[in-house]
Scaffold this motif. Structure first.
Motif, short mmCIF file in Angstrom:
data_model
loop_
_atom_site.label_atom_id
_atom_site.label_comp_id
_atom_site.label_asym_id
_atom_site.label_seq_id
_atom_site.Cartn_x
_atom_site.Cartn_y
_atom_site.Cartn_z
N LEU A 92 0.82 -1.21 0.00
CA LEU A 92 0.00 0.00 0.00
C LEU A 92 0.86 1.26 0.00
O LEU A 92 0.53 2.25 -0.68
CB LEU A 92 -0.95 -0.01 1.20
N LEU A 93 1.94 1.24 0.74
CA LEU A 93 2.85 2.41 0.73
C LEU A 93 3.47 2.61 -0.65
O LEU A 93 3.57 3.75 -1.13
CB LEU A 93 3.94 2.24 1.79
N VAL A 94 3.89 1.53 -1.29
CA VAL A 94 4.46 1.65 -2.63
C VAL A 94 3.41 2.17 -3.61
O VAL A 94 3.70 3.07 -4.41
CB VAL A 94 5.04 0.29 -3.09
N LEU A 95 2.18 1.64 -3.54
CA LEU A 95 1.11 2.15 -4.40
C LEU A 95 0.89 3.64 -4.17
O LEU A 95 0.74 4.42 -5.11
CB LEU A 95 -0.18 1.39 -4.12
N GLY A 96 0.86 4.04 -2.92
CA GLY A 96 0.65 5.45 -2.60
C GLY A 96 1.76 6.34 -3.09
O GLY A 96 1.51 7.41 -3.67
N PHE A 97 3.00 5.94 -2.89
CA PHE A 97 4.13 6.75 -3.35
C PHE A 97 4.18 6.84 -4.87
O PHE A 97 4.47 7.92 -5.42
CB PHE A 97 5.45 6.23 -2.79
N LEU A 98 3.89 5.75 -5.56
CA LEU A 98 3.85 5.80 -7.02
C LEU A 98 2.74 6.74 -7.50
O LEU A 98 2.94 7.51 -8.44
CB LEU A 98 3.65 4.41 -7.60
N HIS A 99 1.60 6.67 -6.86
CA HIS A 99 0.50 7.56 -7.23
C HIS A 99 0.88 9.02 -7.00
O HIS A 99 0.68 9.87 -7.88
CB HIS A 99 -0.75 7.20 -6.42
N LEU A 100 1.44 9.32 -5.84
CA LEU A 100 1.84 10.70 -5.56
C LEU A 100 2.92 11.18 -6.52
O LEU A 100 2.91 12.34 -6.95
CB LEU A 100 2.32 10.83 -4.11
N GLY A 101 3.84 10.31 -6.87
CA GLY A 101 4.88 10.67 -7.84
C GLY A 101 4.29 11.00 -9.20
O GLY A 101 4.68 11.98 -9.84
N ASN A 102 3.33 10.19 -9.66
CA ASN A 102 2.67 10.47 -10.94
C ASN A 102 1.92 11.79 -10.90
O ASN A 102 2.00 12.59 -11.82
CB ASN A 102 1.68 9.35 -11.29
N VAL A 103 1.17 12.02 -9.83
CA VAL A 103 0.40 13.26 -9.72
C VAL A 103 1.33 14.47 -9.67
O VAL A 103 1.08 15.49 -10.31
CB VAL A 103 -0.52 13.22 -8.48
N TYR A 104 2.44 14.34 -8.94
CA TYR A 104 3.40 15.44 -8.85
C TYR A 104 3.98 15.78 -10.23
O TYR A 104 4.03 16.94 -10.64
CB TYR A 104 4.52 15.09 -7.87
N ALA A 105 4.42 14.75 -10.95
CA ALA A 105 5.01 14.98 -12.28
C ALA A 105 4.00 15.57 -13.24
O ALA A 105 4.30 16.54 -13.96
CB ALA A 105 5.57 13.67 -12.82
#
Length: 135
Positions: A92-105
């Protein structure tokens, strides 16, 4: 059946289910955002959206597969929950960080596009040149 195998099966079922759910949610809700980032180019937004979903699946399912292995054997029911809580928490943490990274970019790209659209020359043009007059 060995309890470690039961833990693996439950972990895979929940992790794959979460990955599919998050990918579908991001895909359906991210389409509008991508269309805005890409200045209303709907076909390009759909194509980028599909590519992002494929990448999301590859990264997450690859991580889920690599993180499947357990160093300790599961001996009882409480061990199943302990192992699952750690494994699913990390997924879940990996999913969340990947999602936040995509949204940030994508947000950075969007902001740059909005700034370019809002830029106007500092001074209105004073005169027009005839075609070929500037050469």
């Amino acid at each position: 059946m060995d309890l470690t195998v039961v833990t693996y099966v439950v972990y895979l079922a929940i992790s794959v289910g979460l990955t599919v759910w998050v990918a579908r949610t991001l895909s359906s809700n991210g389409r509008v955002f991508l269309a805005d980032v890409l200045k209303g180019n709907e076909p390009l937004a759909d194509a980028v959206n599909r590519l992002l979903v494929v990448g999301f699946y590859l990264v997450n399912l690859g991580f889920v597969a690599l993180y499947l292995r357990s160093d300790r054997a599961v001996r009882d029911a409480s061990g199943i929950f302990e192992a699952l809580s750690v494994k699913l928490g990390v997924v879940l943490l990996v999913l969340g960080f990947l999602h936040l990274g995509n949204v940030y970019a994508l947000n950075k790209i969007r902001r740059r596009g909005v700034m370019e659209r809002d830029q106007r020359p500092p001074v209105p043009p004073q005169q027009w040149l005839a075609p070929g007059a500037g050469a």
